[in-house]
Write an enzyme that holds these catalytic residues in place. Structure first.
Site, PDB file in Angstrom:
ATOM      1  N   SER A  13       0.824  -1.207   0.000  1.00 20.79           N
ATOM      2  CA  SER A  13       0.000   0.000   0.000  1.00 20.79           C
ATOM      3  C   SER A  13       0.854   1.252   0.000  1.00 20.79           C
ATOM      4  O   SER A  13       0.342   2.343  -0.176  1.00 20.79           O
ATOM      5  CB  SER A  13      -0.944  -0.001   1.208  1.00 20.79           C
ATOM      6  OG  SER A  13      -0.251  -0.309   2.376  1.00 20.79           O
ATOM      7  N   HIS A  43      -2.315  -3.405  -6.705  1.00 14.62           N
ATOM      8  CA  HIS A  43      -2.845  -2.987  -5.408  1.00 14.62           C
ATOM      9  C   HIS A  43      -4.344  -3.239  -5.348  1.00 14.62           C
ATOM     10  O   HIS A  43      -5.115  -2.545  -6.010  1.00 14.62           O
ATOM     11  CB  HIS A  43      -2.495  -1.504  -5.195  1.00 14.62           C
ATOM     12  CG  HIS A  43      -2.827  -0.979  -3.840  1.00 14.62           C
ATOM     13  ND1 HIS A  43      -3.005   0.355  -3.585  1.00 14.62           N
ATOM     14  CD2 HIS A  43      -3.006  -1.608  -2.658  1.00 14.62           C
ATOM     15  CE1 HIS A  43      -3.288   0.513  -2.303  1.00 14.62           C
ATOM     16  NE2 HIS A  43      -3.295  -0.655  -1.721  1.00 14.62           N
ATOM     17  N   GLU A  94      -5.220  -1.032  -8.528  1.00 17.59           N
ATOM     18  CA  GLU A  94      -4.292   0.012  -8.973  1.00 17.59           C
ATOM     19  C   GLU A  94      -3.077  -0.717  -9.553  1.00 17.59           C
ATOM     20  O   GLU A  94      -2.452  -1.524  -8.859  1.00 17.59           O
ATOM     21  CB  GLU A  94      -3.813   0.840  -7.761  1.00 17.59           C
ATOM     22  CG  GLU A  94      -4.358   2.229  -7.654  1.00 17.59           C
ATOM     23  CD  GLU A  94      -3.784   3.006  -6.465  1.00 17.59           C
ATOM     24  OE1 GLU A  94      -3.229   2.418  -5.509  1.00 17.59           O
ATOM     25  OE2 GLU A  94      -3.882   4.233  -6.501  1.00 17.59           O
ATOM     26  N   ASN A 124      -4.442   5.770  -1.951  1.00 16.95           N
ATOM     27  CA  ASN A 124      -4.111   5.994  -0.538  1.00 16.95           C
ATOM     28  C   ASN A 124      -3.636   7.413  -0.271  1.00 16.95           C
ATOM     29  O   ASN A 124      -3.786   7.929   0.833  1.00 16.95           O
ATOM     30  CB  ASN A 124      -3.061   4.987  -0.066  1.00 16.95           C
ATOM     31  CG  ASN A 124      -3.680   3.619   0.181  1.00 16.95           C
ATOM     32  OD1 ASN A 124      -4.895   3.519   0.347  1.00 16.95           O
ATOM     33  ND2 ASN A 124      -2.865   2.587   0.203  1.00 16.95           N
TER      34      ASN A 124
END
Ligand code: 3HC
Length: 287
Positions: free
Chosen positions: A123, A144, A156, A194
């Site tokens: 992450s 991701h 992602e 994120n």
């Protein structure tokens, strides 16, 4: 490798929440899966989570018992990375520890087929750095997934400085085969989701710390006023407060911008072991 049509076997390293969720998605999409972790008990926990998830689908009539049995038969546990020697794509989903991840990538590089793709579900750790731990940096990429992995549509796809077009295209096609929507982003701290999502959670923690509103009210305003499916503090509890803090630390240290300073309340709760759902108490308490 070639193309996504050559992918038959997928290795998953790490059988925690994300690893087991990704293993479930891969097996449901027809792939043979080897679910690897350092101990048999971690693997059994991961497999139990998958069984529970699929069991619910059977109860709801969304899947037959036979389909569930077929999916489960495609998943094999392993406590040795050597077992991944014959896999085509490996998705690493271990804890967010830079040194440990680099070690896993270096080991996979020496064990796996020359044309195997090494992906990370990190992450926050730069994919470029993980790629540099291998002798095949062009075949290293970020994939991701989002929690809960069986439900969330996004993958992602993070392109390291060294990732080749072929690798990037292959994992995008693989994400589609896994029923997901790949979105390509570049390798910047926190990637894209994120970087936007976790500072929002951090801001919600500041709102709580400064007495702007109660935890319940903060979640309610974002659900009712911004149409988020979960409030930011509930979401922090789902993700894990330790994971959120870790992402804020990465954003703060890599950008050096004070707008990313982690909220002291978030840090205190992590120090107190209140990590969210997984410990039964984070911003909210769980049965
Ligand atoms: N595992 C598997 N399936 C799950 C699940 C889980 N943990 N939680 C819910 N589901 C399934 C349910 O079984 C249900 O399936 P169905 O439609 O086939 O019946 C479906 O999801 C909807 O669940 P519910 O009706 O129980 O509840 P909601 O409609 O409220 O949905 C939610 C739950 C999907 C978790 C929704 O609240 C949501 O989308 N929340 C936001 C999640 C989010 O933002 N995740 C991203 C976190 S960030 C991240 O992961 C990145 C990392 O790097 C930090």
């Amino acid at each position: 490798m070639k193309t996504v049509d050559n992918v038959r076997k997928i290795g998953i390293v790490g059988a925690g929440t994300m690893g087991s969720g990704i293993a479930q998605v891969a097996a449901q999409s027809g792939y043979e899966v080897i679910l690897n972790d350092i101990s048999d008990s971690f693997i059994q926990n991961g497999i139990a989570k998958i069984q529970k998830g699929l069991g619910k689908a059977v109860e709801k009539g969304k899947m037959t018992k036979e389909e569930m049995a077929n999916i489960m038969s495609r998943i094999r546990g392993s406590v040795s990375l050597e077992d991944l020697a014959n896999t085509d794509v490996i998705i690493e989903a271990i804890l967010e520890d830079r040194a440990a991840k680099k070690q896993v990538f270096a080991s996979l590089d020496s064990i796996c087929k020359q044309d195997a793709i090494l992906a990370s579900n990190t992450s926050s750790i730069p994919i470029t750095e993980l790629a540099s731990a291998t002798k095949r940096p062009d075949k290293v990429v970020g994939m991701h997934f989002f929690n809960p992995a069986p439900v969330m549509k996004l993958v992602e796809v993070i392109r390291a400085v060294q990732t080749s077009d072929e690798t990037k295209e292959l994992v995008k096609a693989l994400a589609v085969k896994m029923g997901k929507v790949p979105v390509e982003v570049n390798d910047f701290p926190g990637f894209c989701t994120n970087r936007i999502l976790v500072p929002m959670i951090n801001e919600a923690a500041y709102c709580l710390m400064e007495g702007v509103a109660s935890a319940e009210a903060i979640d309610q305003v974002m659900k009712l006023g911004a149409n988020h499916p979960m409030g930011p503090l509930e979401l922090a509890d789902l993700i894990g407060l330790d994971v959120c803090l870790n992402i804020m630390e990465v954003l703060y240290s890599e950008y050096g911008d004070p707008k990313y300073r982690p909220c002291p309340l978030l840090r205190r709760l992590v120090q107190a072991g209140r990590l969210g759902r997984k410990t039964g108490w984070g911003f909210h308490k769980y049965e």
